[in-house]
Design a protein around this motif. Sequence first.
Motif, PDB file in Angstrom:
ATOM      1  N   ARG A  61       0.818  -1.223   0.000  1.00 27.03           N
ATOM      2  CA  ARG A  61       0.000   0.000   0.000  1.00 27.03           C
ATOM      3  C   ARG A  61       0.850   1.271   0.000  1.00 27.03           C
ATOM      4  NH1 ARG A  61      -2.912   0.962   5.824  1.00 27.03           N
ATOM      5  NH2 ARG A  61      -1.041   1.055   7.107  1.00 27.03           N
ATOM      6  N   THR A  62       2.155   1.174   0.268  1.00 27.97           N
ATOM      7  CA  THR A  62       3.007   2.363   0.175  1.00 27.97           C
ATOM      8  C   THR A  62       4.000   2.251  -0.984  1.00 27.97           C
ATOM      9  OG1 THR A  62       4.526   1.388   1.784  1.00 27.97           O
ATOM     10  CG2 THR A  62       2.850   2.914   2.638  1.00 27.97           C
ATOM     11  N   PHE A  65       4.946   5.439  -2.813  1.00 31.07           N
ATOM     12  CA  PHE A  65       5.798   6.384  -2.083  1.00 31.07           C
ATOM     13  C   PHE A  65       7.273   5.992  -2.227  1.00 31.07           C
ATOM     14  CE2 PHE A  65       1.956   6.854   0.903  1.00 31.07           C
ATOM     15  CZ  PHE A  65       1.435   7.883   0.133  1.00 31.07           C
ATOM     16  N   GLU A  69      10.401   8.012  -4.228  1.00 30.69           N
ATOM     17  CA  GLU A  69      11.727   8.314  -3.663  1.00 30.69           C
ATOM     18  C   GLU A  69      12.832   7.857  -4.604  1.00 30.69           C
ATOM     19  OE1 GLU A  69      10.865  10.668  -1.081  1.00 30.69           O
ATOM     20  OE2 GLU A  69      12.952  10.086  -1.109  1.00 30.69           O
ATOM     21  N   VAL A  94      -7.229  10.132   7.630  1.00 31.26           N
ATOM     22  CA  VAL A  94      -6.484  11.065   8.485  1.00 31.26           C
ATOM     23  C   VAL A  94      -5.059  11.287   8.001  1.00 31.26           C
ATOM     24  CG1 VAL A  94      -7.832  10.441  10.509  1.00 31.26           C
ATOM     25  CG2 VAL A  94      -5.660   9.263  10.070  1.00 31.26           C
ATOM     26  N   PHE A  95      -4.625  10.505   7.039  1.00 31.29           N
ATOM     27  CA  PHE A  95      -3.226  10.575   6.609  1.00 31.29           C
ATOM     28  C   PHE A  95      -3.093  11.634   5.525  1.00 31.29           C
ATOM     29  CE2 PHE A  95       0.419   8.504   4.211  1.00 31.29           C
ATOM     30  CZ  PHE A  95       1.360   8.930   5.120  1.00 31.29           C
ATOM     31  N   LYS A  96      -2.274  12.644   5.783  1.00 31.67           N
ATOM     32  CA  LYS A  96      -2.141  13.764   4.844  1.00 31.67           C
ATOM     33  C   LYS A  96      -1.124  13.418   3.760  1.00 31.67           C
ATOM     34  CE  LYS A  96      -3.013  17.211   8.417  1.00 31.67           C
ATOM     35  NZ  LYS A  96      -2.351  18.242   9.228  1.00 31.67           N
ATOM     36  N   ALA A 101       1.307  18.743   2.536  1.00 32.87           N
ATOM     37  CA  ALA A 101       1.662  18.163   3.836  1.00 32.87           C
ATOM     38  C   ALA A 101       3.157  18.280   4.096  1.00 32.87           C
ATOM     39  CB  ALA A 101       1.221  16.708   3.899  1.00 32.87           C
ATOM     40  N   GLY A 102       3.936  18.554   3.066  1.00 37.39           N
ATOM     41  CA  GLY A 102       5.346  18.863   3.260  1.00 37.39           C
ATOM     42  C   GLY A 102       6.318  17.731   3.060  1.00 37.39           C
ATOM     43  N   TRP A 103       5.842  16.554   2.805  1.00 40.30           N
ATOM     44  CA  TRP A 103       6.788  15.439   2.684  1.00 40.30           C
ATOM     45  C   TRP A 103       6.739  14.738   1.327  1.00 40.30           C
ATOM     46  CZ3 TRP A 103       4.705  10.651   1.664  1.00 40.30           C
ATOM     47  CH2 TRP A 103       3.350  10.479   1.963  1.00 40.30           C
TER      48      TRP A 103
ATOM     49  N   ASP B  10      -0.007   0.922  10.834  1.00 40.18           N
ATOM     50  CA  ASP B  10       0.181   2.197  10.139  1.00 40.18           C
ATOM     51  C   ASP B  10       1.653   2.627  10.077  1.00 40.18           C
ATOM     52  OD1 ASP B  10      -2.461   2.444   9.588  1.00 40.18           O
ATOM     53  OD2 ASP B  10      -2.915   3.720  11.310  1.00 40.18           O
ATOM     54  N   LEU B  13       2.895   3.741   6.702  1.00 42.41           N
ATOM     55  CA  LEU B  13       2.526   5.109   6.312  1.00 42.41           C
ATOM     56  C   LEU B  13       3.462   6.112   6.969  1.00 42.41           C
ATOM     57  CD1 LEU B  13      -1.380   4.877   6.596  1.00 42.41           C
ATOM     58  CD2 LEU B  13       0.033   4.665   4.536  1.00 42.41           C
ATOM     59  N   PHE B  14       3.761   5.882   8.241  1.00 42.84           N
ATOM     60  CA  PHE B  14       4.654   6.803   8.948  1.00 42.84           C
ATOM     61  C   PHE B  14       6.037   6.823   8.294  1.00 42.84           C
ATOM     62  CE2 PHE B  14       7.791   7.787  12.219  1.00 42.84           C
ATOM     63  CZ  PHE B  14       7.341   9.053  12.580  1.00 42.84           C
ATOM     64  N   VAL B  15       6.533   5.639   7.950  1.00 42.86           N
ATOM     65  CA  VAL B  15       7.862   5.569   7.329  1.00 42.86           C
ATOM     66  C   VAL B  15       7.868   6.281   5.971  1.00 42.86           C
ATOM     67  CG1 VAL B  15       9.517   3.940   6.307  1.00 42.86           C
ATOM     68  CG2 VAL B  15       8.624   3.541   8.592  1.00 42.86           C
ATOM     69  N   SER B  16       6.705   6.348   5.328  1.00 39.30           N
ATOM     70  CA  SER B  16       6.644   7.003   4.021  1.00 39.30           C
ATOM     71  C   SER B  16       6.965   8.489   4.098  1.00 39.30           C
ATOM     72  CB  SER B  16       5.243   6.824   3.413  1.00 39.30           C
ATOM     73  OG  SER B  16       5.005   5.469   3.138  1.00 39.30           O
ATOM     74  N   ILE B  17       6.738   9.099   5.246  1.00 40.15           N
ATOM     75  CA  ILE B  17       7.018  10.536   5.349  1.00 40.15           C
ATOM     76  C   ILE B  17       8.478  10.813   5.701  1.00 40.15           C
ATOM     77  CG2 ILE B  17       4.628  10.989   6.053  1.00 40.15           C
ATOM     78  CD1 ILE B  17       6.883  11.856   8.678  1.00 40.15           C
ATOM     79  N   PRO B  19      11.423  10.179   4.321  1.00 44.82           N
ATOM     80  CA  PRO B  19      12.375  10.742   3.355  1.00 44.82           C
ATOM     81  C   PRO B  19      12.347  12.272   3.298  1.00 44.82           C
ATOM     82  CG  PRO B  19      11.354   8.795   2.426  1.00 44.82           C
ATOM     83  CD  PRO B  19      10.623   9.102   3.709  1.00 44.82           C
ATOM     84  N   ALA B  20      11.305  12.893   3.827  1.00 45.47           N
ATOM     85  CA  ALA B  20      11.305  14.362   3.900  1.00 45.47           C
ATOM     86  C   ALA B  20      12.410  14.863   4.816  1.00 45.47           C
ATOM     87  CB  ALA B  20       9.951  14.857   4.396  1.00 45.47           C
ATOM     88  N   MET B 177       4.293  16.090  11.021  1.00 45.88           N
ATOM     89  CA  MET B 177       4.135  15.917   9.576  1.00 45.88           C
ATOM     90  C   MET B 177       3.289  14.690   9.235  1.00 45.88           C
ATOM     91  SD  MET B 177       7.104  16.073   6.677  1.00 45.88           S
ATOM     92  CE  MET B 177       7.465  17.806   6.882  1.00 45.88           C
ATOM     93  N   SER B 178       3.280  13.725  10.126  1.00 46.65           N
ATOM     94  CA  SER B 178       2.531  12.494   9.824  1.00 46.65           C
ATOM     95  C   SER B 178       1.036  12.662  10.064  1.00 46.65           C
ATOM     96  CB  SER B 178       3.068  11.332  10.654  1.00 46.65           C
ATOM     97  OG  SER B 178       2.764  11.528  12.015  1.00 46.65           O
ATOM     98  N   GLY B 179       0.631  13.859  10.480  1.00 46.18           N
ATOM     99  CA  GLY B 179      -0.801  14.097  10.661  1.00 46.18           C
ATOM    100  C   GLY B 179      -1.310  13.447  11.925  1.00 46.18           C
ATOM    101  N   CYS B 180      -2.343  12.644  11.790  1.00 44.40           N
ATOM    102  CA  CYS B 180      -2.989  12.077  12.972  1.00 44.40           C
ATOM    103  C   CYS B 180      -2.678  10.596  13.147  1.00 44.40           C
ATOM    104  CB  CYS B 180      -4.495  12.272  12.879  1.00 44.40           C
ATOM    105  SG  CYS B 180      -4.982  13.996  12.722  1.00 44.40           S
ATOM    106  N   LEU B 181      -1.521  10.136  12.631  1.00 51.88           N
ATOM    107  CA  LEU B 181      -1.206   8.709  12.747  1.00 51.88           C
ATOM    108  C   LEU B 181      -0.894   8.314  14.186  1.00 51.88           C
ATOM    109  CD1 LEU B 181       1.037   7.960   9.617  1.00 51.88           C
ATOM    110  CD2 LEU B 181      -1.335   7.300   9.995  1.00 51.88           C
TER     111      LEU B 181
END
Lengths: 145, 354
Positions: A61-62, A65, A69, A94-96, A101-103, B10, B13-17, B19-20, B177-181
């Motif tokens: 599902r990711t 992403f 990269e 809920v996931f932006k 969202a900046g990332w 989840d 999903l968290f790891v996806s952010i 690389p920022a 940055m991960s929002g509401c995770l």
Amino acid sequence: MSEPKSVLIIDDDPDFVHAVGELLASSGYQVSTASNGREGLDLAKRLQPDLILLDVMMSERTEGFFTLEQIRDVPALAETPVIVISSIYSDHPVFKVSPEAGWLPASLFLPKPVDPARLIAESARLIAASAATGAHVPQAGSSGR
Amino acid sequence: MKILKIPKKDLDLFVSILPAFGELYAPVRRGSGYAFDRPASWSDVQMDYPRTILPPRKFFLPPREATFAFDAREGYRDLLREAAVRRVLFGVHAYDIFGLNILDRVFAEGKFPDPYYIARRQNTAIIGIDFQPDDKHFARSMNADFVDSGFDLFLSDIGDHFLVLVGTSRGDDMVVMSGCLLEQPTEADFAEYKRRSGLRRAAYHTQVELGDLPEILEMEYHSQVWDDVATRCLSCGSCSMVCPTCYCFDVNDEVGLEGRSGQRIRSWDSCLFKTHALVAGGENFRQSRASRIKFRFYHKQRGFVAEYGRPSCVGCGRCAAACPAGIDIITVITTIRGQADAHGDRTVGVAAAH
């Protein structure tokens, strides 16, 4: 007459690929397709398209992403406009995800189901802006969410 | 310190952010082992790994690096900027974070701060994760099984969730940055953390007594043990190459064939190498293999204690795992203590957890 602009669609949904591919081809784009991130990355390196449409939730599902990269790691693709198109919000509201969202190192996020007219308009805008500036084009307006 | 929690489902999903915040590195499979490398997908990331082949030290003190370039016409060119790559190390065990904290004492807080090391430390985010010890881990004996600094975030398994310790403002930025995770933990989550923390402590099967070890090493400086170990040691340097806190390096100028330009190269060295203590004129202060392996033990367990107040070993077990001759630090220490014979048959030092 100038060369047609090229678009690479990376998505594991054959129906979506077919429909969007036909839409873009009928608008004059040269369309290539890949059904997963690895194949899409290889094609992107080889073809260096003018625009990439990228799904997120494929075999993982990711996946999209991680693919994005890896696309950005390729110097020739670092500034290529990428539109991320996904239904991830229906699973994770809920996931932006949007570039705001900046990332997310994409030009634009469009939720599925995608509005064909908007997709065509945004594709043309991003390709034209990229050709004009040679730079990564930030998103204009809302993420469409 | 802020404490949150995230559902395990989840974490992808968290790891996806991440690389920022820099290039993402995580434990991935490499042959029969594991290595910190760039994952191509979430399924590449190995959450339950015993130890990586090389510790995270490789990101801060690379095996080989050019510190500056020189040219007869252009002069010196500092390569510090090349060292300042933004990275995120995900899934680092507590003992490896402890190892970095030890390296900080030498390279960031010592008499001669190293700008290359410091640049990498400042530009690298670290996300720790807890682990289940195997029979080679003895981090608990080295007080390195838990760590309370040196990370941006630290994840602890509490069942369906990870408890997330936020260690720095950069870690907090990741959370935002991960929002509401991430969510607020409950009293039940804390109780589960404490229960599992106790279980992890009890899971250490390999232990070694550190108290008065520097004094015993002082007494055993001329022990036959060092000669016995030297008969097996190959001086290959594997133990120091895989050590989280070994930091010996060599410096060479590599000059182009035209003789007008070149680079100053810093590369890993090892005190096990015969040339390590070789100086101009041909004198070698540690000519014998026994003196070299003894030096390694004395530096880690005695010299570092005198200088910094604790041994530089973190109990990761990599040296024992990597030694082709089967030498392991636990056996050597228990032998020196007189609690095992020269063949390593221990009378104490290895205790099953009860």
